[in-house]
Motif scaffolding. Structure first.
Motif, PDB file in Angstrom:
ATOM      1  N   VAL A 110       0.686  -1.032  -0.280  1.00 14.46           N
ATOM      2  CA  VAL A 110       0.347  -0.005  -0.294  1.00 14.46           C
ATOM      3  C   VAL A 110       0.770   1.277  -0.026  1.00 14.46           C
ATOM      4  O   VAL A 110       2.016   1.651   0.836  1.00 14.46           O
ATOM      5  CB  VAL A 110      -0.893  -0.012   1.348  1.00 14.46           C
ATOM      6  N   GLY A 111       0.585   2.454  -0.957  1.00 14.16           N
ATOM      7  CA  GLY A 111       1.219   3.913  -1.187  1.00 14.16           C
ATOM      8  C   GLY A 111       0.005   4.425  -0.669  1.00 14.16           C
ATOM      9  O   GLY A 111      -1.108   4.566   0.145  1.00 14.16           O
ATOM     10  N   PRO A 112       0.801   5.800  -0.531  1.00 14.19           N
ATOM     11  CA  PRO A 112      -0.269   7.043  -0.111  1.00 14.19           C
ATOM     12  C   PRO A 112      -1.060   6.763  -1.297  1.00 14.19           C
ATOM     13  O   PRO A 112      -2.447   7.191  -0.707  1.00 14.19           O
ATOM     14  CB  PRO A 112       1.453   8.321  -0.512  1.00 14.19           C
ATOM     15  N   MET A 113      -1.410   6.311  -2.438  1.00 11.02           N
ATOM     16  CA  MET A 113      -1.922   6.902  -3.148  1.00 11.02           C
ATOM     17  C   MET A 113      -2.717   5.893  -3.883  1.00 11.02           C
ATOM     18  O   MET A 113      -3.996   5.749  -4.887  1.00 11.02           O
ATOM     19  CB  MET A 113      -2.218   8.455  -4.795  1.00 11.02           C
ATOM     20  N   THR A 114      -1.704   4.546  -4.530  1.00 13.94           N
ATOM     21  CA  THR A 114      -1.837   3.573  -4.951  1.00 13.94           C
ATOM     22  C   THR A 114      -1.631   2.335  -3.962  1.00 13.94           C
ATOM     23  O   THR A 114      -1.509   2.276  -2.875  1.00 13.94           O
ATOM     24  CB  THR A 114      -1.095   3.054  -6.236  1.00 13.94           C
ATOM     25  N   SER A 115      -1.908   1.007  -4.596  1.00  7.05           N
ATOM     26  CA  SER A 115      -2.179  -0.241  -3.694  1.00  7.05           C
ATOM     27  C   SER A 115      -2.071  -1.013  -4.732  1.00  7.05           C
ATOM     28  O   SER A 115      -2.143  -1.077  -5.715  1.00  7.05           O
ATOM     29  CB  SER A 115      -2.979  -0.346  -2.710  1.00  7.05           C
ATOM     30  N   THR A 116      -1.138  -2.457  -4.177  1.00 11.25           N
ATOM     31  CA  THR A 116      -1.261  -3.151  -5.380  1.00 11.25           C
ATOM     32  C   THR A 116      -1.410  -4.879  -4.975  1.00 11.25           C
ATOM     33  O   THR A 116      -1.672  -5.208  -3.157  1.00 11.25           O
ATOM     34  CB  THR A 116       0.762  -3.630  -5.234  1.00 11.25           C
ATOM     35  N   VAL A 117      -2.311  -5.380  -5.673  1.00 12.49           N
ATOM     36  CA  VAL A 117      -3.426  -6.241  -5.527  1.00 12.49           C
ATOM     37  C   VAL A 117      -2.085  -7.745  -5.948  1.00 12.49           C
ATOM     38  O   VAL A 117      -2.289  -7.910  -7.538  1.00 12.49           O
ATOM     39  CB  VAL A 117      -4.452  -6.718  -5.701  1.00 12.49           C
ATOM     40  N   LEU A 118      -2.125  -8.878  -5.879  1.00 14.69           N
ATOM     41  CA  LEU A 118      -1.885 -10.111  -5.483  1.00 14.69           C
ATOM     42  C   LEU A 118      -3.117 -10.758  -6.886  1.00 14.69           C
ATOM     43  O   LEU A 118      -4.230 -11.282  -5.448  1.00 14.69           O
ATOM     44  CB  LEU A 118      -0.857 -10.853  -4.668  1.00 14.69           C
ATOM     45  N   LEU A 119      -2.774 -11.475  -7.506  1.00 13.35           N
ATOM     46  CA  LEU A 119      -4.632 -11.336  -8.394  1.00 13.35           C
ATOM     47  C   LEU A 119      -4.626 -12.946  -7.998  1.00 13.35           C
ATOM     48  O   LEU A 119      -3.236 -14.071  -7.521  1.00 13.35           O
ATOM     49  CB  LEU A 119      -4.230 -11.979  -9.415  1.00 13.35           C
ATOM     50  N   ALA A 120      -5.791 -13.805  -8.063  1.00 12.83           N
ATOM     51  CA  ALA A 120      -5.900 -15.123  -7.245  1.00 12.83           C
ATOM     52  C   ALA A 120      -5.793 -16.137  -7.981  1.00 12.83           C
ATOM     53  O   ALA A 120      -5.695 -17.473  -8.010  1.00 12.83           O
ATOM     54  CB  ALA A 120      -7.154 -15.337  -6.545  1.00 12.83           C
ATOM     55  N   THR A 121      -5.004 -14.908  -9.529  1.00 10.41           N
ATOM     56  CA  THR A 121      -4.320 -16.396 -10.679  1.00 10.41           C
ATOM     57  C   THR A 121      -2.902 -16.949 -10.356  1.00 10.41           C
ATOM     58  O   THR A 121      -2.259 -17.562 -11.342  1.00 10.41           O
ATOM     59  CB  THR A 121      -4.510 -16.161 -12.328  1.00 10.41           C
ATOM     60  N   ASP A 122      -2.186 -16.000  -9.587  1.00  9.67           N
ATOM     61  CA  ASP A 122      -1.160 -16.273  -9.348  1.00  9.67           C
ATOM     62  C   ASP A 122      -0.251 -17.504  -8.457  1.00  9.67           C
ATOM     63  O   ASP A 122      -1.193 -17.723  -7.953  1.00  9.67           O
ATOM     64  CB  ASP A 122      -0.024 -14.759  -8.831  1.00  9.67           C
TER      65      ASP A 122
END
Length: 349
Positions: A164-176
């Motif tokens: 999580v960043g100040p204005m964005t976030s990273t999501v690990l997809l269920a397909t990984d």
């Protein structure tokens, strides 16, 4: 000076005469005293006027076309730009309509599962933070996003927040391939671990190797302690294939995800889990496969016709409904001589 004064005087005199003739001609109408003169002048000078006009008009039109060429080109450019803007507006309307439909589905899912969500949009896709199947959302710390939060959309489970960043976030997809989530079969309550396999169907390993599972069974998330990283009751997918794995106690089950990961746009980050487990309330209805038409049983072949006359039947009378062979046998029996060599009467003697 005298010539110029004389010329001006003649010009004024001619103009006066012209106005006088025009006035008389207009007032006289068809009965004008100079009507004959006018007709004679028209007959004399008309052909010459038409010839000059035919010769001069093309040149005039060409000159006008050259003058108007720039204005026509600018008008064409203006119309093209206006057409492009209208097309863009139509595309934007269709895009907004699709986003509104996705948001509506997301809100229905969150309402059915009692999830408190923060809507977000996918702004980037690709490797990030060492993961190969991730997306970036336009929501961060300022929106209440934290690591290990569940991410869903209107179809089901999308993944979990990893950074999580100040204005964005990273999501690990269920397909990984590194993604794993505890799941439960709807109805049977059997649990297992569902993991991603990239662009292949997800894999489910049931803890009970003897559990009954079939194609079309639906899965939901089992849930984690405190709702992190997964809240309970989120639709995951449907069983697509069941097969036994040699050397392992549990069966391998392929799961087709409800989510179309290649078209992700509007998602929701669950910032507060439900108070109670929604169980199977969020699941979509099962897909009804078309039933195969009932098979018609084969018609057994008809038994072969018997060539022997039935027992007890008279040799002179074939059985009713007998075949041609039976009729021929009966005729031979009539012609056969009786015992003792006597010849039967023929009726001709």
């Amino acid at each position: 000076m005298r010539d110029s004064r004389h010329g001006r005087l003649v010009l004024v005199l001619l103009l006066a005469i012209s106005f006088a003739l025009i006035t008389v001609d207009i007032r006289g109408g068809r009965n004008s005293p100079i009507a004959n003169v006018r007709d004679w002048a028209s007959a004399v000078f008309g052909p010459a006027e038409r010839g000059v006009s035919a010769a001069v008009d093309p040149v005039g039109r060409a000159v006008n076309a050259v003058k108007d060429a720039g204005s026509h080109e600018s008008e064409k450019k203006r119309l093209q730009d206006e057409n492009a803007k209208l097309r863009q507006q139509v595309d934007n309307i269709e895009f907004d309509r699709n986003r509104a439909a996705e948001l509506d589905k997301l809100l229905k899912v969150s309402s059915a599962g009692q999830y408190k969500i923060k809507p977000a949009r996918v702004v980037a896709i690709g490797p990030a933070q060492g993961f190969s199947w991730t997306v970036t959302l336009d929501a961060g710390v300022g929106d209440g996003i934290k690591p290990d939060m569940t991410v869903i959309n209107g179809d089901g489970l999308v993944g979990r927040v990893t950074q999580v960043g100040p204005m964005t976030s990273t999501v690990l997809l269920a397909t990984d391939p590194g993604f794993a989530v505890g799941t439960r079969l709807a109805g049977s309550m059997e649990i297992g671990i569902t993991s991603g396999r990239g662009d292949k169907p997800m894999n489910l390993k049931l803890l009970n190797g003897q559990a009954r599972v079939k194609k079309g069974d639906r899965l939901v998330t089992f849930g984690s302690q405190g709702g992190k990283p997964f809240v309970p009751g989120v639709p995951v997918g449907e069983v697509a294939e069941v097969r036994n794995t040699p050397g392992e106690l549990t069966r391998s089950v392929e799961v087709r995800s409800y989510v179309r990961f290649s078209g992700l746009d509007t998602v929701g980050v669950v910032i507060e889990p439900p108070r109670t487990d929604p169980r199977d309330a969020v699941l979509p209805p099962p897909i009804q496969e078309a039933a195969a038409p009932p098979s018609t049983p084969p018609v057994p072949p008809a038994p072969p016709a018997s060539t022997e006359p039935p027992k007890g039947a008279s040799a002179a009378k074939p059985p009713a409904g007998g075949t041609r062979t039976n009729i021929a046998n009966a005729a031979d029996a009539r012609r056969k001589p009786p015992p003792g060599g006597a010849t039967p009467p023929t009726g001709r003697d």
